[in-house]
Design a protein around this motif. Structure first.
Motif, PDB file in Angstrom:
ATOM      1  N   GLN A 125      27.529 -33.236  -8.132  1.00  0.00           N
ATOM      2  CA  GLN A 125      28.258 -33.828  -8.971  1.00  0.00           C
ATOM      3  C   GLN A 125      26.916 -34.798  -9.659  1.00  0.00           C
ATOM      4  N   GLY A 126      25.900 -35.312  -8.722  1.00  0.00           N
ATOM      5  CA  GLY A 126      24.981 -36.181  -9.240  1.00  0.00           C
ATOM      6  C   GLY A 126      23.984 -35.150 -10.078  1.00  0.00           C
ATOM      7  N   THR A 127      23.864 -33.913  -9.490  1.00  0.00           N
ATOM      8  CA  THR A 127      22.637 -33.404 -10.122  1.00  0.00           C
ATOM      9  C   THR A 127      23.345 -32.723 -11.494  1.00  0.00           C
ATOM     10  N   LEU A 168      25.422 -34.289 -13.383  1.00  0.00           N
ATOM     11  CA  LEU A 168      25.143 -35.242 -14.290  1.00  0.00           C
ATOM     12  C   LEU A 168      23.805 -35.282 -14.930  1.00  0.00           C
ATOM     13  N   ALA A 169      22.907 -35.168 -14.115  1.00  0.00           N
ATOM     14  CA  ALA A 169      21.448 -35.254 -14.330  1.00  0.00           C
ATOM     15  C   ALA A 169      21.117 -34.012 -15.295  1.00  0.00           C
ATOM     16  N   SER A 227      22.643 -34.853 -18.812  1.00  0.00           N
ATOM     17  CA  SER A 227      22.052 -35.924 -19.273  1.00  0.00           C
ATOM     18  C   SER A 227      20.677 -35.429 -19.916  1.00  0.00           C
TER      19      SER A 227
END
Lengths: 214, 214
Positions: free
Chosen positions: A164-166, A168-169, A172
């Motif tokens: 999920q963090g990746t 988002l990045a 972004s």
DNA sequence: GCCGAGGGTGAGCGGGCGCTTAGGGCGCTC
DNA sequence: GAGCGCCCTAAGCGCCCGCTCACCCTCGGC
């Protein structure tokens, strides 16, 4: 790269669905004005002026200035979602599909920078209802990218700790292109798309990045 | 992680340099208001109200509303530049310095999100002169990051084809944190900083990424 | 030739904006 | 305790905002 749009702009003008003609001219004028100066700094007189009409003409086709932003935002988000979905549903490995998704998404943000700016940065100017509708579209955008990354992790192509963090990045990174890209700068939208596809494949630890660069 | 700030917020409130007290309260109120609603949608009455003063009080300490934004923007950029410079001038390999720079820069954008939002997204609201001054500061920010990446390429630690393009992408990734980060979300500024440092090391093809995660 | 409908305009409304001005209160100096 | 300077307020100026309203022009149907 593959699928749709090969040209620099990335896409056909997506406003052909807006009728009648006067309503479309007003909407295009609003996109330009909002992108240049921001929603709150743009006056209805400025929009009407750019479209070659009197201030009152705006209110024949749109109830308020906010309705204009809402229409722009929804059409823009649908367009962005369509671009990602085309890439996600394509054939080929997760590596190829991610490279395709990023390069076409970035090409859109660079080539149609005025639209993308309004779509990505003026969300807060919408009222609660319109905002909620757009946020739902954004979640589907996120899901498309996350889906490709999950596929790559499952197939062993990618090495990602925080999916999920990746996701988002990655999104972004692509979205911020609309903030800094300059048509008169040294890079074409195609070049930025290719650079970014390469960077994103590195971010997800793609084993065979070279293969996706056809 | 190393150097300065270990806490979640990332830094001490940087506004202590603003005097007298009333001027600082107005400035802090302006940062909050600009971050929440944008410069153009914020009224001088709103700023004064948040600071517990009458609308006229603002003009005792600042000539115009734009001067407030200018002061915020300059102090914020100097702060951001200071964070990057501290990391760039640190000891250790380019890999370690880049990880340090990214994680502290990201911690600032997440922890001091209100300030960062104003600093990064309200630049266009400044007049030409103030804007030029801030753009010069941004070029120095870019140079700090590019310097570290060039060091890593020279030493063979990194594998980067387009140094300027990659620098732009790294900064863009960090800056956009101010747009999406939510204090009430699932991640702390420290966690995002660590995730992003890892992603950036992958982007530059750092050979020994593990070593930088102390 | 007349009519109605729909796209357009000029003028202007109520209101809120950025900013100014005249004056008041409070604490320091001597 | 008079005089002065520094902060601050109440009131309000002139302007421009989003939006409205009364009216007009054009064009297809009969």
């Amino acid at each position: 790269m593959s699928t749709a749009a090969e040209t620099t702009g990335g896409d056909i003008e997506p406003w052909e669905e807006v009728t009648p003609d006067a309503a479309r001219r007003l909407l295009v004028a609003a996109v330009e004005a909002f992108a240049e100066r921001g929603y709150h700094a743009t006056t209805t007189r400025d929009i009407a002026g750019r479209a070659g009409m009197s201030p009152a003409a705006l209110y024949i086709h749109y109830k308020t200035k906010e309705e204009l932003l809402h229409r722009i935002s929804r059409i823009g988000h649908e367009r962005a979602l369509g671009i990602l979905r085309t890439a996600a549903e394509g054939e080929g490995s997760a590596t190829e599909r991610l490279a395709d998704a990023v390069s076409s998404f970035v090409r859109w943000h660079a080539g149609r920078r005025t639209t993308a700016r309004v779509v990505q940065y003026e969300l807060d100017a919408l009222g609660p209802d319109a905002r909620a509708e757009i946020v739902a579209l954004r979640r589907r955008v996120d899901a498309e990218v996350r889906g490709i990354i999950e596929d790559g992790v499952a197939s062993g192509e990618f090495d990602v700790l925080d999916v999920q963090g990746t996701t988002l990045a990655v999104l972004s990174l692509c979205i911020d292109v609309a903030r800094w890209f300059n048509i008169e700068g040294p890079r074409t939208p195609d070049e930025v798309g290719a650079l970014y596809a390469d960077l994103v494949l590195r971010m997800v630890g793609a084993k065979d990045a070279g293969a996706a660069r056809k």
